[in-house]
Design an enzyme around this catalytic site. Structure first.
Site, PDB file in Angstrom:
ATOM      1  N   TYR A  38     -48.657  43.833  10.780  1.00  0.00           N
ATOM      2  CA  TYR A  38     -48.628  44.126   9.425  1.00  0.00           C
ATOM      3  C   TYR A  38     -47.022  44.683   9.191  1.00  0.00           C
ATOM      4  O   TYR A  38     -47.060  45.760   8.655  1.00  0.00           O
ATOM      5  CB  TYR A  38     -49.774  45.059   8.986  1.00  0.00           C
ATOM      6  CG  TYR A  38     -50.069  44.734   7.473  1.00  0.00           C
ATOM      7  CD1 TYR A  38     -50.698  43.870   7.093  1.00  0.00           C
ATOM      8  CD2 TYR A  38     -49.590  45.783   6.552  1.00  0.00           C
ATOM      9  CE1 TYR A  38     -51.217  43.605   5.719  1.00  0.00           C
ATOM     10  CE2 TYR A  38     -50.028  45.620   5.425  1.00  0.00           C
ATOM     11  CZ  TYR A  38     -50.665  44.586   4.521  1.00  0.00           C
ATOM     12  OH  TYR A  38     -51.022  44.393   3.653  1.00  0.00           O
ATOM     13  N   GLY A 102     -42.490  42.152  19.986  1.00  0.00           N
ATOM     14  CA  GLY A 102     -43.968  42.325  20.230  1.00  0.00           C
ATOM     15  C   GLY A 102     -45.087  41.225  20.539  1.00  0.00           C
ATOM     16  O   GLY A 102     -45.795  41.666  21.001  1.00  0.00           O
ATOM     17  N   HIS A 124     -42.638  31.563  13.119  1.00  0.00           N
ATOM     18  CA  HIS A 124     -41.277  31.051  13.906  1.00  0.00           C
ATOM     19  C   HIS A 124     -41.771  30.742  15.298  1.00  0.00           C
ATOM     20  O   HIS A 124     -42.427  31.027  15.834  1.00  0.00           O
ATOM     21  CB  HIS A 124     -40.880  32.781  14.055  1.00  0.00           C
ATOM     22  CG  HIS A 124     -39.277  32.882  14.397  1.00  0.00           C
ATOM     23  ND1 HIS A 124     -38.375  31.815  14.163  1.00  0.00           N
ATOM     24  CD2 HIS A 124     -38.722  33.806  15.145  1.00  0.00           C
ATOM     25  CE1 HIS A 124     -37.181  32.238  14.600  1.00  0.00           C
ATOM     26  NE2 HIS A 124     -37.648  33.478  15.099  1.00  0.00           N
ATOM     27  N   GLU A 248     -20.429  40.692  -8.586  1.00  0.00           N
ATOM     28  CA  GLU A 248     -20.317  39.556  -9.306  1.00  0.00           C
ATOM     29  C   GLU A 248     -20.845  38.094  -8.606  1.00  0.00           C
ATOM     30  O   GLU A 248     -21.601  37.521  -9.261  1.00  0.00           O
ATOM     31  CB  GLU A 248     -18.535  39.131  -9.410  1.00  0.00           C
ATOM     32  CG  GLU A 248     -18.672  38.015 -10.471  1.00  0.00           C
ATOM     33  CD  GLU A 248     -17.208  37.677 -10.865  1.00  0.00           C
ATOM     34  OE1 GLU A 248     -16.875  36.749 -11.581  1.00  0.00           O
ATOM     35  OE2 GLU A 248     -16.172  38.707 -10.690  1.00  0.00           O
TER      36      GLU A 248
END
Length: 349
Positions: A38, A102, A124, A248
């Site tokens: 999470y 992880g 992924h 910008e």
């Protein structure tokens, strides 16, 4: 699938019209989706799944900041929030959304719960493609699928709440049940994707790592710093240098590109800006092409993943990261940016 012609190259994509939410619900009607992790992608995907009415639970290490965030987001311990092993045991599809480092670290735990017919989902291709480095090698009797939103987890959630969606790629690495393709597309739609386009695990991770280090983050940050520093060196004020370099771009020009394309943005600028941009575009392209060649090769041969895994596995990685980000945040350029953002009308009331 819908066929689209991209400048002479035909490609098939999956739209919400041909794979609506109701079809996704039918595909996943008997599934328990466990979002493991999470942190970055986990919250957006889990919350979107919950809001769309899917049977989703969260697995997260307790105690910790991410566990506390899940509780704040309305996940209830023992009902739809569990520690990682408990969530994996309950799941028919394990949505493996921990960080890349992880995932490597937690893999010995996760693989114990990959029983025949289950699905292992990624956003992924990192862990699968670079298995020699991660050790993530799934058993043969499960589905291995991917849906990869082309945006941050924060954007996945924000766009969903605004009624739009982040476009996602999808892929099947392993189809044991014969349903892997539908499972991947169903989850892609269920997490709120605008549309889905097919890829492979390899192409997803190669393009993703190149993009992050290139135009999406690394290159744009480097270009901005170079221009800002040049203007300051020649006596321009911080406000002028930042406005001409960042404000910008982000507040005026880049949104125009997103709206109707680069040519449309050019067409809505002054003739002086048009001419200068067209004349210098090729020079910048030629200058950076060798850098991108080096970058893509470094991604493809595993150098970038080796660096990432080693850095992220250091015990003091978060402290080092915080220091690197602090240096950016406290640089004159981004301090100027903070002051200028505070002066925007919506922030100055």
């Amino acid at each position: 699938m819908t066929k689209i012609n991209f400048g002479g190259t035909e490609e098939e994509v999956v739209t919400r019209g041909e794979f609506p939410l109701e079809k996704a619900k039918d595909v996943l009607k008997d599934e328990t989706l466990a979002v493991i992790g999470y942190g970055v992608q986990g919250p957006g995907q889990a919350l979107n799944l919950r809001d769309n009415g899917f049977n989703v639970i969260v697995g997260q290490r307790k105690p910790g900041a991410s566990w506390d965030k899940a509780v704040e987001d309305g996940w209830r311990e023992g009902e739809n929030l569990f520690e990682i092993e408990q969530a994996c045991e309950r799941a028919s599809t394990i949505m493996y959304l921990l960080s890349d480092a992880g995932q490597k670290d937690k893999w010995p735990t996760i693989k114990k719960y990959l029983k025949p017919g289950k699905a292992l989902y990624f956003s992924h291709g990192f862990s699968i493609v670079y298995k020699e480095q991660t050790g993530v090698i799934p058993p043969d009797d499960i589905d291995v699928i991917l849906a990869a939103p082309k945006g941050s987890g924060l954007s996945v959630r924000r766009n969903f709440l605004e009624g739009s969606g982040i476009n996602s790629s999808y892929a099947v690495f392993q189809d044991f049940t014969g349903k892997a393709n539908d499972r991947a597309k169903a989850i892609g739609i269920a997490i709120g994707s605008g549309f889905l386009f097919p890829t492979t695990f390899e192409k997803e991770v190669w393009s993703d790592l190149t993009g992050e280090r290139g135009v999406l983050m690394g290159a744009i940050a480097g270009l901005m710093e170079a221009q800002y520093n040049l203007l300051r060196k020649h006596g321009h004020s911080p406000s002028e240098a930042f406005n001409e370099t960042v404000e910008e771009a982000t507040q005026s020009l880049y949104p125009l590109i997103g709206e109707n394309g680069m040519d449309w943005m050019y067409a809505n600028c002054s003739t002086t800006a048009q001419r200068g941009a067209l004349d210098w575009k090729g020079k910048f392209k030629k200058a950076v092409e060798p850098v991108f060649e080096d970058l893509y090769e470094s991604v493809k041969n595993g150098t970038e993943t080796k660096i990432t895994l080693e850095a992220n596995s250091d015990p003091d990685y978060r402290e080092k990261l915080s220091e690197e980000l602090r240096e950016i945040r406290e640089s004159e350029m981004w301090q100027a940016g903070k002051e200028i953002r505070d002066l925007r009308p919506e922030n100055s009331k």
